[in-house]
Write an enzyme that holds these catalytic residues in place. Structure first.
Site, mmCIF file in Angstrom:
data_model
loop_
_atom_site.group_PDB
_atom_site.id
_atom_site.type_symbol
_atom_site.label_atom_id
_atom_site.label_comp_id
_atom_site.label_asym_id
_atom_site.label_seq_id
_atom_site.Cartn_x
_atom_site.Cartn_y
_atom_site.Cartn_z
ATOM 1 C CB THR A 57 -0.978 -0.011 1.187
ATOM 2 O OG1 THR A 57 -1.771 -1.199 1.121
ATOM 3 C CG2 THR A 57 -1.893 1.202 1.168
ATOM 4 C CD GLU A 115 2.178 13.461 -2.379
ATOM 5 O OE1 GLU A 115 2.853 14.383 -1.920
ATOM 6 O OE2 GLU A 115 1.100 13.093 -1.885
ATOM 7 C CG HIS A 150 -4.341 -1.857 -1.418
ATOM 8 N ND1 HIS A 150 -3.030 -1.883 -1.034
ATOM 9 C CD2 HIS A 150 -4.412 -2.646 -2.523
ATOM 10 C CE1 HIS A 150 -2.336 -2.656 -1.852
ATOM 11 N NE2 HIS A 150 -3.162 -3.129 -2.769
#
Length: 110
Positions: A14, A22, A48
């Site tokens: 994750t 990002e 996720h």
């Protein structure tokens, strides 16, 4: 995930998806900035949804959803070769890089 301490789980971790989200938003924003401008991330949400085994290709897409002055909001998705594995948002603010770095330097002097 195994390399990040979650032993036995040989899947995409994750935190890696978080970093890719990002980066995808930052790259999309950068294409539309003026000279001396950059963006800083202020919020990332990530859900996720499914595993991606080690070695499986993953594609991340960013879509600019909203512009409110200096605030940019991006929708993000990650897909492996079979399915969507993650979704989320990234909020970024446009900054003057020189002024931003000057403020950081002032904090270091204190």
């Amino acid at each position: 995930a195994h390399r990040m301490g979650n032993e036995g789980f040989h899947v995409l971790a994750t935190p890696i998806i978080f970093a890719w989200f990002e980066e995808a938003a930052r790259r999309l924003a950068a294409a539309h900035l003026g000279s001396g401008q950059g963006t800083v991330g202020t919020m990332v949400t990530l859900k996720h949804l499914a595993a991606a085994p080690v070695g499986m290709r993953v594609r991340v897409t960013a879509t600019l959803r909203e512009v409110d002055g200096r605030r940019l909001l991006f929708d993000l998705e990650a897909h492996n070769e079979k399915e969507k594995i993650a979704e989320g948002q990234n909020e970024r603010f446009i900054v003057d890089v020189g002024k931003f770095l000057e403020k950081v330097a002032q904090k270091q002097k204190s």
